[in-house]
Design a protein around this motif. Structure first.
Motif, PDB file in Angstrom:
ATOM      1  N   ASP A 134       9.984   3.970  -7.753  1.00  0.00           N
ATOM      2  CA  ASP A 134       9.957   4.939  -8.848  1.00  0.00           C
ATOM      3  C   ASP A 134      11.158   4.650  -9.741  1.00  0.00           C
ATOM      4  OD1 ASP A 134       7.713   6.374  -7.988  1.00  0.00           O
ATOM      5  OD2 ASP A 134       8.939   7.476  -6.550  1.00  0.00           O
ATOM      6  N   ARG A 192       4.456  -1.709   3.423  1.00  0.00           N
ATOM      7  CA  ARG A 192       4.483  -0.580   2.493  1.00  0.00           C
ATOM      8  C   ARG A 192       5.660  -0.744   1.531  1.00  0.00           C
ATOM      9  NH1 ARG A 192       5.154   5.751   4.156  1.00  0.00           N
ATOM     10  NH2 ARG A 192       5.154   6.560   2.060  1.00  0.00           N
ATOM     11  N   GLU A 210       6.191   3.526 -11.796  1.00  0.00           N
ATOM     12  CA  GLU A 210       5.924   3.944 -10.422  1.00  0.00           C
ATOM     13  C   GLU A 210       5.011   2.918  -9.768  1.00  0.00           C
ATOM     14  OE1 GLU A 210       3.828   7.728  -8.328  1.00  0.00           O
ATOM     15  OE2 GLU A 210       5.100   8.101 -10.059  1.00  0.00           O
ATOM     16  N   SER A 211       5.349   2.546  -8.530  1.00  0.00           N
ATOM     17  CA  SER A 211       4.536   1.568  -7.801  1.00  0.00           C
ATOM     18  C   SER A 211       4.494   1.951  -6.329  1.00  0.00           C
ATOM     19  CB  SER A 211       5.142   0.171  -7.970  1.00  0.00           C
ATOM     20  OG  SER A 211       4.416  -0.759  -7.216  1.00  0.00           O
ATOM     21  N   HIS A 212       3.303   1.921  -5.743  1.00  0.00           N
ATOM     22  CA  HIS A 212       3.112   2.211  -4.325  1.00  0.00           C
ATOM     23  C   HIS A 212       2.190   1.134  -3.749  1.00  0.00           C
ATOM     24  CE1 HIS A 212       4.855   6.232  -4.802  1.00  0.00           C
ATOM     25  NE2 HIS A 212       4.209   6.251  -5.960  1.00  0.00           N
ATOM     26  N   GLU A 216       7.321   1.191  -2.098  1.00  0.00           N
ATOM     27  CA  GLU A 216       7.268   2.243  -3.112  1.00  0.00           C
ATOM     28  C   GLU A 216       8.445   2.074  -4.064  1.00  0.00           C
ATOM     29  OE1 GLU A 216       6.749   6.255  -1.909  1.00  0.00           O
ATOM     30  OE2 GLU A 216       5.440   5.720  -0.235  1.00  0.00           O
TER      31      GLU A 216
END
Length: 58
Positions: free
Chosen positions: A46, A42, A11-13, A44
């Motif tokens: 997953d 931004r 997971e990366s945000h 994101e």
């Protein structure tokens, strides 16, 4: 008989942005160029990874 199961959850945000400002300023006989900037964006991600070497035919 060797059986393995693996589970990975990635997971990366991320948040980044960009704004730029340019201007000139004169002080007496000298002219100055002013530069300023900000960056924003931004992102994101997953990702779920399931791996197994178990034979489904048995």
């Amino acid at each position: 008989m060797d059986r393995q199961r693996r589970y990975r959850d990635y997971e990366s945000h991320d948040l980044v942005g960009t704004a730029k400002l340019r201007g000139w300023l004169t002080t007496g006989a000298i002219e100055h160029q002013i530069l300023a900037g900000v960056e924003v964006s931004r992102f994101e991600q997953d990702w779920l990874q399931l791996r197994s070497n178990v034979d489904d035919d048995t």
